[in-house]
Scaffold this active site. Structure first.
Site, PDB file in Angstrom:
ATOM      1  N   ASP A   1       0.847  -1.211   0.000  1.00  0.00           N
ATOM      2  CA  ASP A   1       0.000   0.000   0.000  1.00  0.00           C
ATOM      3  C   ASP A   1       0.879   1.258   0.000  1.00  0.00           C
ATOM      4  O   ASP A   1       0.852   2.028   0.951  1.00  0.00           O
ATOM      5  CB  ASP A   1      -0.954  -0.008   1.208  1.00  0.00           C
ATOM      6  CG  ASP A   1      -0.237  -0.016   2.555  1.00  0.00           C
ATOM      7  OD1 ASP A   1       0.953  -0.402   2.607  1.00  0.00           O
ATOM      8  OD2 ASP A   1      -0.849   0.382   3.566  1.00  0.00           O
TER       9      ASP A   1
ATOM     10  N   ASP B   1       7.559   3.693   2.995  1.00  0.00           N
ATOM     11  CA  ASP B   1       8.407   2.521   3.240  1.00  0.00           C
ATOM     12  C   ASP B   1       8.078   1.394   2.267  1.00  0.00           C
ATOM     13  O   ASP B   1       8.979   0.652   1.843  1.00  0.00           O
ATOM     14  CB  ASP B   1       8.325   2.063   4.698  1.00  0.00           C
ATOM     15  CG  ASP B   1       6.897   1.857   5.166  1.00  0.00           C
ATOM     16  OD1 ASP B   1       5.988   2.565   4.708  1.00  0.00           O
ATOM     17  OD2 ASP B   1       6.677   0.959   6.000  1.00  0.00           O
ATOM     18  N   ASP B   2       6.819   1.285   1.834  1.00  0.00           N
ATOM     19  CA  ASP B   2       6.487   0.329   0.758  1.00  0.00           C
ATOM     20  C   ASP B   2       7.281   0.676  -0.497  1.00  0.00           C
ATOM     21  O   ASP B   2       7.729  -0.223  -1.224  1.00  0.00           O
ATOM     22  CB  ASP B   2       4.997   0.403   0.396  1.00  0.00           C
ATOM     23  CG  ASP B   2       4.076   0.128   1.561  1.00  0.00           C
ATOM     24  OD1 ASP B   2       3.600  -1.003   1.701  1.00  0.00           O
ATOM     25  OD2 ASP B   2       3.835   1.061   2.351  1.00  0.00           O
TER      26      ASP B   2
ATOM     27  N   ASN C   1      -2.467   2.741   3.603  1.00  0.00           N
ATOM     28  CA  ASN C   1      -1.892   4.069   3.872  1.00  0.00           C
ATOM     29  C   ASN C   1      -2.697   5.176   3.197  1.00  0.00           C
ATOM     30  O   ASN C   1      -2.819   6.276   3.712  1.00  0.00           O
ATOM     31  CB  ASN C   1      -0.446   4.127   3.388  1.00  0.00           C
ATOM     32  CG  ASN C   1       0.487   3.355   4.307  1.00  0.00           C
ATOM     33  OD1 ASN C   1       0.268   3.298   5.511  1.00  0.00           O
ATOM     34  ND2 ASN C   1       1.522   2.758   3.745  1.00  0.00           N
TER      35      ASN C   1
ATOM     36  N   THR D   1       2.876  -6.143   2.809  1.00  0.00           N
ATOM     37  CA  THR D   1       3.350  -5.004   3.605  1.00  0.00           C
ATOM     38  C   THR D   1       2.232  -3.975   3.822  1.00  0.00           C
ATOM     39  O   THR D   1       2.499  -2.798   4.059  1.00  0.00           O
ATOM     40  CB  THR D   1       4.567  -4.322   2.944  1.00  0.00           C
ATOM     41  OG1 THR D   1       4.149  -3.774   1.675  1.00  0.00           O
ATOM     42  CG2 THR D   1       5.717  -5.282   2.727  1.00  0.00           C
TER      43      THR D   1
ATOM     44  N   ASN E   1       1.721   1.075  17.091  1.00  0.00           N
ATOM     45  CA  ASN E   1       1.835   2.442  16.570  1.00  0.00           C
ATOM     46  C   ASN E   1       0.451   3.102  16.427  1.00  0.00           C
ATOM     47  O   ASN E   1       0.239   4.192  16.914  1.00  0.00           O
ATOM     48  CB  ASN E   1       2.680   2.529  15.288  1.00  0.00           C
ATOM     49  CG  ASN E   1       2.161   1.684  14.135  1.00  0.00           C
ATOM     50  OD1 ASN E   1       1.117   1.035  14.233  1.00  0.00           O
ATOM     51  ND2 ASN E   1       2.884   1.686  13.033  1.00  0.00           N
TER      52      ASN E   1
ATOM     53  N   GLU F   1      -0.590  -2.575  15.731  1.00  0.00           N
ATOM     54  CA  GLU F   1       0.151  -2.063  14.565  1.00  0.00           C
ATOM     55  C   GLU F   1      -0.867  -1.741  13.473  1.00  0.00           C
ATOM     56  O   GLU F   1      -1.869  -2.466  13.313  1.00  0.00           O
ATOM     57  CB  GLU F   1       1.165  -3.123  14.111  1.00  0.00           C
ATOM     58  CG  GLU F   1       2.016  -2.720  12.918  1.00  0.00           C
ATOM     59  CD  GLU F   1       1.307  -2.903  11.592  1.00  0.00           C
ATOM     60  OE1 GLU F   1       1.578  -2.133  10.653  1.00  0.00           O
ATOM     61  OE2 GLU F   1       0.447  -3.813  11.497  1.00  0.00           O
ATOM     62  N   PHE F   2      -0.602  -0.721  12.675  1.00  0.00           N
ATOM     63  CA  PHE F   2      -1.563  -0.201  11.693  1.00  0.00           C
ATOM     64  C   PHE F   2      -2.093  -1.269  10.724  1.00  0.00           C
ATOM     65  O   PHE F   2      -3.308  -1.386  10.531  1.00  0.00           O
ATOM     66  CB  PHE F   2      -0.920   0.957  10.918  1.00  0.00           C
ATOM     67  CG  PHE F   2      -1.788   1.541   9.835  1.00  0.00           C
ATOM     68  CD1 PHE F   2      -2.707   2.545  10.109  1.00  0.00           C
ATOM     69  CD2 PHE F   2      -1.684   1.093   8.520  1.00  0.00           C
ATOM     70  CE1 PHE F   2      -3.505   3.088   9.106  1.00  0.00           C
ATOM     71  CE2 PHE F   2      -2.473   1.622   7.507  1.00  0.00           C
ATOM     72  CZ  PHE F   2      -3.396   2.622   7.801  1.00  0.00           C
ATOM     73  N   ASN F   3      -1.221  -2.040  10.064  1.00  0.00           N
ATOM     74  CA  ASN F   3      -1.675  -2.972   9.018  1.00  0.00           C
ATOM     75  C   ASN F   3      -2.654  -4.007   9.575  1.00  0.00           C
ATOM     76  O   ASN F   3      -3.661  -4.325   8.932  1.00  0.00           O
ATOM     77  CB  ASN F   3      -0.487  -3.710   8.384  1.00  0.00           C
ATOM     78  CG  ASN F   3       0.399  -2.793   7.567  1.00  0.00           C
ATOM     79  OD1 ASN F   3       0.016  -1.671   7.248  1.00  0.00           O
ATOM     80  ND2 ASN F   3       1.593  -3.263   7.231  1.00  0.00           N
TER      81      ASN F   3
ATOM     82  N   HIS G   1       9.840   0.449   7.750  1.00  0.00           N
ATOM     83  CA  HIS G   1       9.276  -0.875   8.056  1.00  0.00           C
ATOM     84  C   HIS G   1       9.385  -1.903   6.920  1.00  0.00           C
ATOM     85  O   HIS G   1       9.943  -2.992   7.086  1.00  0.00           O
ATOM     86  CB  HIS G   1       7.780  -0.740   8.388  1.00  0.00           C
ATOM     87  CG  HIS G   1       7.438   0.319   9.371  1.00  0.00           C
ATOM     88  ND1 HIS G   1       7.477   0.114  10.734  1.00  0.00           N
ATOM     89  CD2 HIS G   1       7.035   1.609   9.201  1.00  0.00           C
ATOM     90  CE1 HIS G   1       7.118   1.224  11.365  1.00  0.00           C
ATOM     91  NE2 HIS G   1       6.845   2.145  10.459  1.00  0.00           N
ATOM     92  N   ASP G   2       8.736  -1.589   5.790  1.00  0.00           N
ATOM     93  CA  ASP G   2       8.423  -2.626   4.805  1.00  0.00           C
ATOM     94  C   ASP G   2       9.631  -3.292   4.130  1.00  0.00           C
ATOM     95  O   ASP G   2       9.598  -4.502   3.880  1.00  0.00           O
ATOM     96  CB  ASP G   2       7.448  -2.071   3.763  1.00  0.00           C
ATOM     97  CG  ASP G   2       6.114  -1.709   4.387  1.00  0.00           C
ATOM     98  OD1 ASP G   2       5.782  -2.268   5.455  1.00  0.00           O
ATOM     99  OD2 ASP G   2       5.393  -0.864   3.819  1.00  0.00           O
TER     100      ASP G   2
END
Ligand code: PIR
Ligand code: CA
Length: 312
Positions: A10, A14-15, A39, A125, A159, A165-167, A241-242
């Site tokens: 997404d 970072d993706d 995102n 991710t 986060n 965590e968001f995802n 992150h990703d």
């Protein structure tokens, strides 16, 4: 032989780095990019994925758009981190390759079933909606995938919430499906690991210097990501992150892991969307899941720099 991967993402700053790492490292064969609303809304992240491939001159890589919203919950975005476009802070070229036809979920299934068993690695991710949908539509993919290495979850600090965590929090039902399947191997690259992958100004200089053609884009990405992470999450530098998930596929020696059962909370009053990792000594060890615990930070950024250098 390069590892064949499907990157389900997404983009997202970072993706975007994960896409560059997957394209630039010779040990990865990026079969395709699939997109998921996260995102930013689906149309925006799909455009961003195509534009990143254009930027990297990788117009041979297909992009398939996936689900626009979670299985059960209302969609949410992370404009507070990634801006309204999902990739604020950089100028992107107009994609020349048209968006590929066919829903991401069907393409993921067809690709896994059309390749030899135990050859394809899934690298999600973003929210796990596409993967959960694929598993329900064609359960045989679970036994056929070589491994799933996902960025998502946290066994300690969250986060988007204290312990979420968001995802995973975006689509906890989808995550519940994915974490409860019997994959040959599932690696959770959660915040516990990715919060170690801070892009300091020094690392930023190093990756930008690795490729003069892409240095403007890389600096644009990281400057924006740093400023929102400072304002919104009180971080000195942005955790990238990703690409950690892609790095684990390339060189598992960069990341320490711990085998443990992992489940997803769906009915908490404070914890809905939390990944619950059973790290107790007496927890059953016959599971195929593991959490990532420790990153070789220098090794990781050297890997990113080398990949960016290869992109020319
Ligand atoms: C990062 C993300 C979402 C929200 C915040 N605050 C920070 C995105 C990243 O793209 C990554 O995949 C994951 N979700 C980290 O939670
Ligand atoms: Ca992401």
């Amino acid at each position: 032989m390069a590892e064949k991967i499907i990157l389900d993402c997404d983009p997202g700053h970072d993706d975007a780095v994960a896409i560059l790492l997957a394209l630039g490292d010779p040990r990865i064969d990026l079969l395709g990019v699939t997109t998921i609303g996260g995102n930013a809304p689906l149309d925006k992240v799909t455009y961003n994925a195509r534009a990143m491939l254009e930027l990297a001159k990788a117009t041979d890589v297909p992009v398939h758009a996936g689900c626009a919203r979670p299985l059960v919950r209302k969609p949410k975005d992370a404009a507070y981190i990634h801006g309204e476009t999902g990739l604020n802070g950089l100028e992107l070229p107009e994609p020349t390759r048209p968006l590929d036809e066919g829903h991401a979920v069907n393409w993921i299934i067809d690709t896994i079933m059309g390749n030899k068993p135990n050859t394809i690695t899934l690298v999600p991710t973003g929210p796990l909606t596409n993967i959960a949908m694929a598993v329900r539509l064609e359960p045989r993919i679970v036994g056929r995938v070589k491994q799933i290495v996902l960025m998502g979850g946290a066994y300690a600090t969250g986060n988007s919430g204290p312990c979420t965590e968001f995802n995973v929090q975006c689509d906890p039902e989808a995550a519940h499906i994915v974490f409860n399947e019997k994959w040959r191997s599932l690696t959770m690259i959660g915040l516990d690991l990715t919060h170690q992958a801070l892009c300091t100004r020094e690392y930023q200089k190093m990756i930008a210097a690795a490729n003069p053609r892409l240095s403007g884009a890389l600096n644009g990405l990281m400057d924006f990501f740093r400023s929102t992470y400072q304002d919104q999450e009180a971080f000195p530098d942005p955790p990238t992150h990703d690409p950690c998930a892609v790095a684990y596929v390339i060189d598992p020696g960069l990341i320490e892991t711990r085998r443990c059962p992992i489940d997803v909370e769906l009915t908490g009053t404070l914890t809905t969307g939390m990944t619950v990792a059973d790290l107790r000594a007496q927890a059953p060890k016959d599971c195929t899941s593991q959490v990532a615990t420790k990153l070789d930070v220098d090794g990781f950024w050297n890997l990113v720099a080398a990949a960016v250098r290869n992109l020319g």
